[in-house]
Design a protein around this motif. Structure first.
Motif: not given
Length: 355
Positions: A267-289
């Protein structure tokens, strides 16, 4: 309903339907009247039957009690405004059950036994399916070893069963999660991808520790380095960062191939969102927050459907996420999924079996 296989039906003499309070359902506590049962003996599934829900008689030497050779599935059925049963993606559950079976040395359940047994059971207990928004009939198919033998080897006999439960929401409010960086749920080469009972048993203690600290669930990290987010205890997890939906891939064999997960990605792809099936690092998650780039965080699963995350603990630090607006992706996709499941929106994916 018509079936192509012989299923003997014994109806309960005393239904518990009238004594059930459908306005106060506790998830998994109320069980419907009947259950489907099949036995694997001498290399084939036999004695297909539906009978009143009742306790099982097991010997102390039952193989499953000692060695955990047990797998299960979870799915839901709904009712539309016309009173028809809408079964969501049961074919995907049937295939995933057999993937788990192969990994756990359990004989596969043929599609016709799984599907016809399930649909006959639902037809018999259709009055147990709630007919109001937010409620559904949870379905639990499972297979377990039945040999009375305590030698370590695959069992020669098994039992396949299905029972159902009328339910409301699994999570009644947004959840708080903690990134787990000590204990391990699964590792490559293990059984993480199988929906096996032992996977859940091993996760209980770390989850209990987190719950005592005030968190609803863990965010499991990879078993080698604990640097990358994998999944949560009861669901896959997804993060929207800079309008891109990120979730862990399933090719490592450490993550359950969630059917709701797959539906959301479609559904995300159909709604026009980018989709990435990849491992998100804890560091990247904290940085994004910290930088305010984490727009959405939620879990996906049959029981939870979409479970909004409002707080994440990373390295001992709690981060509160902003309240999600009505147009947040998680709210949009939840509404779309619910509309498909309850028959309010056209199913363009072949996800619904209606009868």
């Amino acid at each position: 309903m018509k079936t192509t296989i012989q299923i003997d039906i014994t109806k309960t003499q005393v239904s518990r339907l009238q004594e059930t309070d459908f306005n106060n359902l506790v998830f998994g506590k109320t069980i419907s009247d009947h259950m489907f049962v099949a036995d694997y003996v001498d290399g084939e599934w036999t004695d297909l039957r539906i009978e009143p829900y009742a306790p099982l008689l097991l010997n102390p030497s039952n193989a499953t009690l000692h060695y955990g050779q047990s797998i299960f599935e979870g799915m839901k059925a709904y009712k539309n405004e016309e009173g028809e049963i809408l079964l969501f993606r049961a074919d995907a559950n049937q295939k995933r059950l057999n993937e788990s079976a192969r990994r756990m040395c359990i004989p596969e359940v043929p599609e016709e036994i799984f599907m016809e047994g399930l649909m006959t059971l639902l037809d018999l207990d259709r009055s147990w399916i709630p007919n109001k928004p937010g409620y559904s009939l949870y379905i639990r198919p499972f297979v377990f070893a039945t040999d009375d033998y305590i030698g370590v080897r695959p069992s020669e006999k098994y039992k396949f069963m299905i029972f159902t439960c009328p339910v409301g929401n699994y999570y009644s409010k947004p959840v708080a999660v903690k990134v787990e960086q000590k204990y391990t749920r699964a590792i490559e080469g293990g059984t993480g991808q199988a929906k096996a009972a032992g996977n859940y048993a091993g996760s209980l203690y770390p989850a209990l520790l987190a719950q005592k600290e005030g968190y609803d669930q863990l965010l499991w990290t990879d078993g080698k380095t604990h640097q990358f987010i994998e999944e949560s205890g009861t669901m896959n997890v997804m993060f929207m960062i800079n309008d891109t939906l990120i979730t862990a891939p399933t090719h490592t064999g450490t993550i359950l191939k969630g059917i709701t997960r797959d539906s959301v990605l479609t559904l995300a792809k159909e709604m026009g969102y980018g989709v990435e099936e990849r491992f998100l690092s804890v560091t990247e998650l904290e940085k994004a927050v910290v930088e305010g780039k984490l727009q959405d965080a939620f879990g996906t699963g049959t029981a939870a459907t979409i479970a909004h995350i409002f707080k994440i603990n990373i390295n001992g630090q709690d981060y509160l996420l902003p309240e999600k607006p009505s147009n947040a992706f998680s709210n949009q996709v939840l509404k779309t999924l619910d509309d498909i499941k309850y028959g309010k929106k056209e199913d363009n994916h072949g996800w619904i079996i209606k009868f």
